[in-house]
Motif scaffolding. Structure first.
Motif, PDB file in Angstrom:
ATOM      1  N   TYR A  51       0.873  -1.170   0.000  1.00 41.26           N
ATOM      2  CA  TYR A  51       0.000   0.000   0.000  1.00 41.26           C
ATOM      3  C   TYR A  51       0.908   1.216   0.000  1.00 41.26           C
ATOM      4  CZ  TYR A  51      -3.056   3.708   1.479  1.00 41.26           C
ATOM      5  OH  TYR A  51      -3.730   4.898   1.532  1.00 41.26           O
ATOM      6  N   PHE A  52       0.654   2.141  -0.918  1.00 41.38           N
ATOM      7  CA  PHE A  52       1.524   3.309  -1.006  1.00 41.38           C
ATOM      8  C   PHE A  52       0.715   4.510  -1.488  1.00 41.38           C
ATOM      9  CE2 PHE A  52       5.040   5.576  -3.501  1.00 41.38           C
ATOM     10  CZ  PHE A  52       5.552   6.197  -2.375  1.00 41.38           C
ATOM     11  N   LYS A  53       0.591   5.503  -0.632  1.00 41.86           N
ATOM     12  CA  LYS A  53      -0.069   6.766  -0.973  1.00 41.86           C
ATOM     13  C   LYS A  53      -1.402   6.581  -1.690  1.00 41.86           C
ATOM     14  CE  LYS A  53       3.992   9.724  -1.018  1.00 41.86           C
ATOM     15  NZ  LYS A  53       4.957  10.474  -1.817  1.00 41.86           N
ATOM     16  N   GLY A  54      -2.289   5.854  -1.057  1.00 39.27           N
ATOM     17  CA  GLY A  54      -3.644   5.737  -1.592  1.00 39.27           C
ATOM     18  C   GLY A  54      -3.860   4.662  -2.621  1.00 39.27           C
ATOM     19  N   GLY A  55      -2.796   3.979  -3.057  1.00 41.72           N
ATOM     20  CA  GLY A  55      -2.972   2.947  -4.083  1.00 41.72           C
ATOM     21  C   GLY A  55      -2.271   1.654  -3.715  1.00 41.72           C
ATOM     22  N   PHE A  56      -2.564   0.621  -4.475  1.00 43.32           N
ATOM     23  CA  PHE A  56      -1.896  -0.666  -4.272  1.00 43.32           C
ATOM     24  C   PHE A  56      -0.855  -0.860  -5.370  1.00 43.32           C
ATOM     25  CE2 PHE A  56      -6.166  -1.345  -2.352  1.00 43.32           C
ATOM     26  CZ  PHE A  56      -5.717  -1.394  -1.043  1.00 43.32           C
ATOM     27  N   THR A  57       0.355  -1.186  -4.961  1.00 38.74           N
ATOM     28  CA  THR A  57       1.459  -1.304  -5.914  1.00 38.74           C
ATOM     29  C   THR A  57       2.250  -2.579  -5.609  1.00 38.74           C
ATOM     30  OG1 THR A  57       3.009  -0.150  -4.477  1.00 38.74           O
ATOM     31  CG2 THR A  57       1.756   1.205  -6.006  1.00 38.74           C
ATOM     32  N   GLN A  58       3.230  -2.854  -6.419  1.00 30.27           N
ATOM     33  CA  GLN A  58       4.216  -3.891  -6.108  1.00 30.27           C
ATOM     34  C   GLN A  58       5.498  -3.167  -5.732  1.00 30.27           C
ATOM     35  OE1 GLN A  58       2.256  -7.098  -6.079  1.00 30.27           O
ATOM     36  NE2 GLN A  58       4.398  -7.593  -6.397  1.00 30.27           N
ATOM     37  N   VAL A  59       6.173  -3.653  -4.740  1.00 25.65           N
ATOM     38  CA  VAL A  59       7.462  -3.057  -4.391  1.00 25.65           C
ATOM     39  C   VAL A  59       8.542  -4.118  -4.548  1.00 25.65           C
ATOM     40  CG1 VAL A  59       7.088  -3.394  -1.906  1.00 25.65           C
ATOM     41  CG2 VAL A  59       8.739  -1.739  -2.663  1.00 25.65           C
ATOM     42  N   LYS A  60       9.575  -3.746  -5.289  1.00 27.02           N
ATOM     43  CA  LYS A  60      10.652  -4.692  -5.587  1.00 27.02           C
ATOM     44  C   LYS A  60      11.957  -4.059  -5.128  1.00 27.02           C
ATOM     45  CE  LYS A  60      12.370  -6.936  -9.734  1.00 27.02           C
ATOM     46  NZ  LYS A  60      12.137  -6.986 -11.180  1.00 27.02           N
ATOM     47  N   LEU A  61      12.686  -4.769  -4.283  1.00 27.44           N
ATOM     48  CA  LEU A  61      13.896  -4.174  -3.714  1.00 27.44           C
ATOM     49  C   LEU A  61      14.881  -3.740  -4.794  1.00 27.44           C
ATOM     50  CD1 LEU A  61      15.562  -3.446  -1.206  1.00 27.44           C
ATOM     51  CD2 LEU A  61      16.517  -5.756  -1.274  1.00 27.44           C
ATOM     52  N   SER A  62      15.055  -4.559  -5.838  1.00 29.36           N
ATOM     53  CA  SER A  62      16.072  -4.241  -6.852  1.00 29.36           C
ATOM     54  C   SER A  62      15.736  -2.964  -7.634  1.00 29.36           C
ATOM     55  CB  SER A  62      16.298  -5.420  -7.794  1.00 29.36           C
ATOM     56  OG  SER A  62      15.074  -5.942  -8.241  1.00 29.36           O
ATOM     57  N   ASP A  63      14.479  -2.516  -7.554  1.00 29.36           N
ATOM     58  CA  ASP A  63      14.140  -1.238  -8.190  1.00 29.36           C
ATOM     59  C   ASP A  63      14.813  -0.057  -7.485  1.00 29.36           C
ATOM     60  OD1 ASP A  63      12.570  -2.505 -10.037  1.00 29.36           O
ATOM     61  OD2 ASP A  63      10.664  -2.019  -9.075  1.00 29.36           O
ATOM     62  N   PHE A  64      15.309  -0.287  -6.277  1.00 28.29           N
ATOM     63  CA  PHE A  64      15.947   0.782  -5.496  1.00 28.29           C
ATOM     64  C   PHE A  64      17.470   0.766  -5.627  1.00 28.29           C
ATOM     65  CE2 PHE A  64      11.827   0.125  -3.611  1.00 28.29           C
ATOM     66  CZ  PHE A  64      11.399   1.394  -3.255  1.00 28.29           C
ATOM     67  N   ALA A  65      17.964  -0.022  -6.579  1.00 27.34           N
ATOM     68  CA  ALA A  65      19.421  -0.110  -6.768  1.00 27.34           C
ATOM     69  C   ALA A  65      20.003   1.292  -6.959  1.00 27.34           C
ATOM     70  CB  ALA A  65      19.737  -0.988  -7.974  1.00 27.34           C
ATOM     71  N   GLY A  66      21.148   1.542  -6.346  1.00 22.91           N
ATOM     72  CA  GLY A  66      21.776   2.852  -6.456  1.00 22.91           C
ATOM     73  C   GLY A  66      21.354   3.801  -5.337  1.00 22.91           C
ATOM     74  N   LYS A  67      20.456   3.327  -4.482  1.00 21.03           N
ATOM     75  CA  LYS A  67      20.005   4.175  -3.361  1.00 21.03           C
ATOM     76  C   LYS A  67      20.230   3.456  -2.035  1.00 21.03           C
ATOM     77  CE  LYS A  67      16.400   6.651  -5.784  1.00 21.03           C
ATOM     78  NZ  LYS A  67      14.960   6.777  -6.032  1.00 21.03           N
ATOM     79  N   TRP A  68      20.318   4.235  -0.982  1.00 20.70           N
ATOM     80  CA  TRP A  68      20.300   3.656   0.361  1.00 20.70           C
ATOM     81  C   TRP A  68      18.860   3.267   0.667  1.00 20.70           C
ATOM     82  CZ3 TRP A  68      24.504   2.787   3.511  1.00 20.70           C
ATOM     83  CH2 TRP A  68      25.708   3.358   3.101  1.00 20.70           C
ATOM     84  N   VAL A  69      18.690   2.109   1.264  1.00 23.21           N
ATOM     85  CA  VAL A  69      17.341   1.634   1.589  1.00 23.21           C
ATOM     86  C   VAL A  69      17.312   1.138   3.030  1.00 23.21           C
ATOM     87  CG1 VAL A  69      15.493   0.013   0.987  1.00 23.21           C
ATOM     88  CG2 VAL A  69      16.999   0.863  -0.814  1.00 23.21           C
ATOM     89  N   MET A  70      16.261   1.485   3.744  1.00 24.13           N
ATOM     90  CA  MET A  70      16.030   0.908   5.058  1.00 24.13           C
ATOM     91  C   MET A  70      14.783   0.031   4.961  1.00 24.13           C
ATOM     92  SD  MET A  70      15.545   2.679   8.770  1.00 24.13           S
ATOM     93  CE  MET A  70      13.884   3.287   8.704  1.00 24.13           C
ATOM     94  N   ILE A  71      14.932  -1.245   5.281  1.00 19.26           N
ATOM     95  CA  ILE A  71      13.783  -2.145   5.313  1.00 19.26           C
ATOM     96  C   ILE A  71      13.419  -2.362   6.778  1.00 19.26           C
ATOM     97  CG2 ILE A  71      12.859  -4.387   4.627  1.00 19.26           C
ATOM     98  CD1 ILE A  71      15.069  -4.689   2.674  1.00 19.26           C
ATOM     99  N   CYS A  72      12.165  -2.158   7.100  1.00 20.89           N
ATOM    100  CA  CYS A  72      11.712  -2.355   8.485  1.00 20.89           C
ATOM    101  C   CYS A  72      10.642  -3.435   8.546  1.00 20.89           C
ATOM    102  CB  CYS A  72      11.117  -1.070   9.030  1.00 20.89           C
ATOM    103  SG  CYS A  72      12.338   0.148   9.429  1.00 20.89           S
ATOM    104  N   PHE A  73      10.984  -4.555   9.143  1.00 18.26           N
ATOM    105  CA  PHE A  73       9.987  -5.581   9.445  1.00 18.26           C
ATOM    106  C   PHE A  73       9.385  -5.238  10.809  1.00 18.26           C
ATOM    107  CE2 PHE A  73      12.964  -7.704   6.618  1.00 18.26           C
ATOM    108  CZ  PHE A  73      12.160  -8.523   5.826  1.00 18.26           C
ATOM    109  N   TYR A  74       8.108  -5.551  10.985  1.00 20.30           N
ATOM    110  CA  TYR A  74       7.486  -5.325  12.294  1.00 20.30           C
ATOM    111  C   TYR A  74       6.375  -6.353  12.489  1.00 20.30           C
ATOM    112  CZ  TYR A  74       3.940  -2.878   9.551  1.00 20.30           C
ATOM    113  OH  TYR A  74       2.968  -2.573   8.629  1.00 20.30           O
TER     114      TYR A  74
END
Lengths: 81, 151
Positions: A51-74
């Motif tokens: 869920y992202f900003k009002g819509g349903f999307t797919q999120v793929k970690l490799s799409d963030f290549a070249g950026k710092w990423v924080m993944i938070c499991f809870y």
């Protein structure tokens, strides 16, 4: 991230890339850990509905290549901490 | 999660993207955002809230609790090359401290910028002394760095 049409089938997150190779049975009890995440190692890629900003999307970690990423499991939505 | 959402700008300033993940569906994520989080935070959650219903992602990251069917509090910091630089895993009753994550991001970014020629001792924050590993430093850290002061 592409927009997803919500349906009744519940999609879930999935690991991407090569699953660990099945070991040949040796008679020994099989002790196979799926964990591959370790500091200093490449982060396992994954693809998950989101869920992202009002819509349903797919999120793929490799799409963030070249950026710092924080993944938070809870533990769960609506939990207290 | 609300603490991350409320302080998201601090992470954005450092160029850090955020993905949150739990076993809840994306539909439940929406209602949690709409009913509670945006009231706590003052705006919608600004990053994707991913769903890992079967725990498949959590298993690979070592944070899926099979008995409870939920994920532990696991925070992973991944650099632009896709390498995990830091992880922190807590059992459910205690929350994380975002400022510590931010400190670590700054330290890892400093090391990356200097291509490892400078390293960050315990408790390092921007402006504090770094160490330059090399033959000259062996056995001399005590002259360079005071653990009673800089920690």
């Amino acid at each position: 991230m592409e927009e997803q049409k919500p349906g009744c089938a519940r999609p879930t997150g999935a690991r991407l890339g090569q699953p660990a190779e099945k070991k040949v049975l040796t008679g020994e009890p099989e002790e196979e850990s799926m964990v591959t995440a370790r500091v200093g190692m490449k982060a396992p890629d994954f693809d998950a509905p989101a869920y992202f900003k009002g819509g349903f999307t797919q999120v793929k970690l490799s799409d963030f290549a070249g950026k710092w990423v924080m993944i938070c499991f809870y533990p769960g939505d609506f939990t207290f901490v | 999660m609300s603490a991350v959402a409320a302080n998201y700008n601090k992470l954005q300033e450092l160029g850090v993207e955020v993905i949150s993940i739990s076993v809840d569906s994306q539909f439940v994520h929406k209602i949690w955002n709409d009913q509670e989080l945006n009231k706590m935070v003052g705006h919608d959650v600004p990053f994707p809230m991913a769903s890992d219903g079967a725990g498949q992602v959590g298993k690979v990251y070592g944070v899926y609790d099979e008995n409870a069917g939920v994920e532990l509090r696991g925070r992973f910091l991944i650099d632009p090359d896709g390498v995990i630089q830091a992880m922190e895993v807590l059992t459910p009753p205690v929350g994380r401290k975002l400022d510590e994550t931010i400190r670590q991001v700054k330290a890892f970014q400093h090391v990356r910028k200097h291509k490892g020629a400078e390293v960050c001792p315990a408790g390092w924050e921007p402006g504090k002394k770094t160490l330059k590993p090399g033959p000259a430093l062996v056995g001399k850290v005590w002259q360079e760095w005071d653990p009673k002061k800089d920690h």
